[in-house]
Design a protein around this motif. Structure first.
Motif, PDB file in Angstrom:
ATOM      1  N   ALA A 140       0.819  -1.217   0.000  1.00  0.00           N
ATOM      2  CA  ALA A 140       0.000   0.000   0.000  1.00  0.00           C
ATOM      3  C   ALA A 140       0.851   1.265   0.000  1.00  0.00           C
ATOM      4  N   ASP A 141       1.908   1.287   0.824  1.00  0.00           N
ATOM      5  CA  ASP A 141       2.704   2.505   1.005  1.00  0.00           C
ATOM      6  C   ASP A 141       3.993   2.520   0.194  1.00  0.00           C
ATOM      7  N   ARG A 142       4.385   1.352  -0.368  1.00  0.00           N
ATOM      8  CA  ARG A 142       5.680   1.198  -1.036  1.00  0.00           C
ATOM      9  C   ARG A 142       6.800   1.613  -0.098  1.00  0.00           C
ATOM     10  N   SER A 143       6.577   1.445   1.184  1.00  0.00           N
ATOM     11  CA  SER A 143       7.588   1.717   2.200  1.00  0.00           C
ATOM     12  C   SER A 143       7.199   0.949   3.456  1.00  0.00           C
ATOM     13  N   ILE A 144       8.158   0.826   4.368  1.00  0.00           N
ATOM     14  CA  ILE A 144       7.884   0.137   5.625  1.00  0.00           C
ATOM     15  C   ILE A 144       8.798   0.728   6.693  1.00  0.00           C
ATOM     16  N   THR A 145       8.280   0.846   7.902  1.00  0.00           N
ATOM     17  CA  THR A 145       9.067   1.371   9.009  1.00  0.00           C
ATOM     18  C   THR A 145       9.536   0.216   9.884  1.00  0.00           C
ATOM     19  N   VAL A 146      10.845   0.130  10.089  1.00  0.00           N
ATOM     20  CA  VAL A 146      11.437  -0.940  10.890  1.00  0.00           C
ATOM     21  C   VAL A 146      11.959  -0.334  12.185  1.00  0.00           C
ATOM     22  N   PRO A 147      11.503  -0.830  13.344  1.00  0.00           N
ATOM     23  CA  PRO A 147      11.993  -0.291  14.617  1.00  0.00           C
ATOM     24  C   PRO A 147      13.519  -0.322  14.704  1.00  0.00           C
ATOM     25  N   ARG A 148      14.095   0.766  15.197  1.00  0.00           N
ATOM     26  CA  ARG A 148      15.538   0.937  15.397  1.00  0.00           C
ATOM     27  C   ARG A 148      16.314   0.997  14.087  1.00  0.00           C
ATOM     28  N   VAL A 149      15.623   1.008  12.971  1.00  0.00           N
ATOM     29  CA  VAL A 149      16.281   1.117  11.674  1.00  0.00           C
ATOM     30  C   VAL A 149      15.794   2.352  10.927  1.00  0.00           C
ATOM     31  N   GLY A 150      14.471   2.517  10.911  1.00  0.00           N
ATOM     32  CA  GLY A 150      13.903   3.665  10.229  1.00  0.00           C
ATOM     33  C   GLY A 150      12.980   3.264   9.090  1.00  0.00           C
ATOM     34  N   ARG A 151      12.698   4.218   8.259  1.00  0.00           N
ATOM     35  CA  ARG A 151      11.760   4.004   7.164  1.00  0.00           C
ATOM     36  C   ARG A 151      12.516   3.558   5.916  1.00  0.00           C
ATOM     37  N   ILE A 152      12.050   2.462   5.327  1.00  0.00           N
ATOM     38  CA  ILE A 152      12.651   1.927   4.110  1.00  0.00           C
ATOM     39  C   ILE A 152      11.708   2.219   2.949  1.00  0.00           C
ATOM     40  N   GLU A 153      12.194   2.954   1.976  1.00  0.00           N
ATOM     41  CA  GLU A 153      11.403   3.280   0.791  1.00  0.00           C
ATOM     42  C   GLU A 153      11.734   2.298  -0.332  1.00  0.00           C
ATOM     43  N   ALA A 154      10.708   1.826  -1.023  1.00  0.00           N
ATOM     44  CA  ALA A 154      10.911   0.876  -2.113  1.00  0.00           C
ATOM     45  C   ALA A 154      11.378   1.581  -3.378  1.00  0.00           C
ATOM     46  N   GLN A 155      12.266   0.920  -4.109  1.00  0.00           N
ATOM     47  CA  GLN A 155      12.652   1.400  -5.426  1.00  0.00           C
ATOM     48  C   GLN A 155      11.465   1.274  -6.386  1.00  0.00           C
ATOM     49  N   PRO A 156      11.448   2.036  -7.479  1.00  0.00           N
ATOM     50  CA  PRO A 156      10.287   2.050  -8.375  1.00  0.00           C
ATOM     51  C   PRO A 156       9.904   0.687  -8.958  1.00  0.00           C
ATOM     52  N   THR A 157      10.882  -0.209  -9.147  1.00  0.00           N
ATOM     53  CA  THR A 157      10.563  -1.496  -9.777  1.00  0.00           C
ATOM     54  C   THR A 157      10.184  -2.587  -8.774  1.00  0.00           C
ATOM     55  N   PHE A 158      10.102  -2.257  -7.500  1.00  0.00           N
ATOM     56  CA  PHE A 158       9.695  -3.244  -6.496  1.00  0.00           C
ATOM     57  C   PHE A 158       8.268  -3.713  -6.757  1.00  0.00           C
ATOM     58  N   ARG A 159       8.070  -5.040  -6.768  1.00  0.00           N
ATOM     59  CA  ARG A 159       6.730  -5.621  -6.904  1.00  0.00           C
ATOM     60  C   ARG A 159       6.595  -6.818  -5.970  1.00  0.00           C
ATOM     61  N   VAL A 160       5.393  -7.056  -5.527  1.00  0.00           N
ATOM     62  CA  VAL A 160       5.060  -8.291  -4.815  1.00  0.00           C
ATOM     63  C   VAL A 160       4.298  -9.176  -5.789  1.00  0.00           C
ATOM     64  N   ILE A 161       4.841 -10.376  -6.038  1.00  0.00           N
ATOM     65  CA  ILE A 161       4.205 -11.347  -6.912  1.00  0.00           C
ATOM     66  C   ILE A 161       3.872 -12.567  -6.060  1.00  0.00           C
ATOM     67  N   ALA A 162       2.641 -12.974  -6.074  1.00  0.00           N
ATOM     68  CA  ALA A 162       2.222 -14.136  -5.291  1.00  0.00           C
ATOM     69  C   ALA A 162       1.787 -15.253  -6.226  1.00  0.00           C
ATOM     70  N   SER A 163       1.887 -16.482  -5.740  1.00  0.00           N
ATOM     71  CA  SER A 163       1.341 -17.606  -6.500  1.00  0.00           C
ATOM     72  C   SER A 163       0.503 -18.469  -5.575  1.00  0.00           C
ATOM     73  N   MET A 164      -0.543 -19.060  -6.134  1.00  0.00           N
ATOM     74  CA  MET A 164      -1.414 -19.963  -5.380  1.00  0.00           C
ATOM     75  C   MET A 164      -1.802 -21.117  -6.287  1.00  0.00           C
ATOM     76  N   ASN A 165      -1.967 -22.287  -5.675  1.00  0.00           N
ATOM     77  CA  ASN A 165      -2.389 -23.479  -6.398  1.00  0.00           C
ATOM     78  C   ASN A 165      -3.874 -23.715  -6.129  1.00  0.00           C
ATOM     79  N   PRO A 166      -4.745 -23.539  -7.120  1.00  0.00           N
ATOM     80  CA  PRO A 166      -6.184 -23.678  -6.879  1.00  0.00           C
ATOM     81  C   PRO A 166      -6.611 -25.110  -6.590  1.00  0.00           C
ATOM     82  N   TYR A 167      -5.745 -26.090  -6.876  1.00  0.00           N
ATOM     83  CA  TYR A 167      -6.095 -27.501  -6.671  1.00  0.00           C
ATOM     84  C   TYR A 167      -5.680 -28.024  -5.307  1.00  0.00           C
TER      85      TYR A 167
END
Length: 312
Positions: A140-167
């Protein structure tokens, strides 16, 4: 080329050139490639829904290689905690140095975000709910906040790809509406007989009259496992590839060097048992064995309708 959106004719031309080069690395799958490429080029995350061995990984690997970005694999299961996905502080260094960004070890999610890669989560619907919620934030945010590390911003080509087996729904969880709402979806089914024969020929290296017969027979019996009434999930094309590879070595051991040799049918059955018996999943109510199912499929191919199996 900007991967968020196509704003100029030059971007559109580059995307078409991407497609042409990537297609050269695949057997078939033109439509699936085009739709997946369109989604990720538009900046979207996507779930590829289909059985194993249907070229999902091949498509993603071809796209990421063309873009020059990493493809990071994660297996969805009950052990995939948010900490494993995001990362952790090195315990030994924490004892010496206390917590700091320098001793944080990024997990696959942060690696994909920082390197602008694809995070490919297989068996997505087996991951715990709190892990999926962590992914939702990143999507949703293309970023994530990690405690004691800070905010990590995603590069433009970052994608989440999921796969599922319907069977396969054993051990899976029902995805929430919010997860579905964040993901595009593409159903990826088995390929045609001709495409699977081309794949087996390419991966096995089989050639000549004997090799050609093995390829045709292997694809035919493998596809038959997918429609057998006692099988809830048949083998992917990987089973056909291994059948040809095993049959080829058996032919060498037994001195079978022609497609119409007397020992070929039994040789091929033995190769089927080795390559396919562990890849088919029987219906729970079926009172049979994998070996019996494969014998029945073999008889249909070599005994009842031998003209289909005969060379030429």
């Amino acid at each position: 080329m900007t991967m968020h959106a196509l704003s100029t004719p030059e971007d559109a031309k580059a995307l078409r050139e991407n497609r042409a080069r990537i297609a050269g690395r695949l057997v078939g799958r033109e439509r699936e490639l085009e739709l997946t490429l369109a989604a990720v080029a538009a900046g979207r995350d996507i779930v590829l829904e289909g059985p194993p061995g249907t070229s999902k990984t091949t498509i993603l690997r071809a796209i990421t290689e063309e873009w020059g970005i990493p493809l990071l694999f994660v297996e969805g299961n009950a052990d995939l905690t948010p900490a494993k996905l995001v990362g952790h502080h090195n315990p030994a260094r924490v004892l010496r140095e206390d917590y700091s960004p320098e001793n944080f070890v990024p997990g696959p999610l942060l690696e994909a975000m920082q390197q602008g890669g694809f995070l490919y989560i297989e068996e997505f619907n087996r991951a715990p709910e709190d892990t999926l919620n962590t992914l939702l934030t990143a999507m949703a945010d293309r970023s994530i906040t990690v405690p004691r590390v800070g905010r990590i911003e995603a590069q433009p080509t970052f994608r989440v790809i999921a796969s599922m087996n319907p069977y396969d729904n054993v051990g899976t969880t029902r995805l929430s509406t919010s997860v579905h709402d964040r993901l595009n979806r593409l159903a990826v089914d088995y390929q045609s007989t001709a495409d699977e024969e081309r794949i087996v020929a390419l991966r096995s290296g089989a050639s000549g009259a004997l090799g050609e017969r093995m390829i045709g027979d292997a694809v035919a019996v493998t596809r038959a496992t997918r429609s057998h009434p006692d099988v809830c999930q048949g083998s992917s094309v990987r089973g056909a590839i291994d059948t040809v590879l095993v049959a080829g070595r058996l032919a060498e051991l037994r001195g079978v060097d022609a497609p119409d040799a007397e020992g070929y049918p039994e040789l091929f059955y033995d190769a089927m048992i080795v390559a396919l018996s562990g890849r088919i999943h029987l219906d729970e109510a079926a009172e049979t064995t994998a070996e019996a199912v494969l014998r029945e499929i073999w008889e249909d191919r070599f005994v009842l309708e031998p003209h289909k199996a005969a060379p030429g």
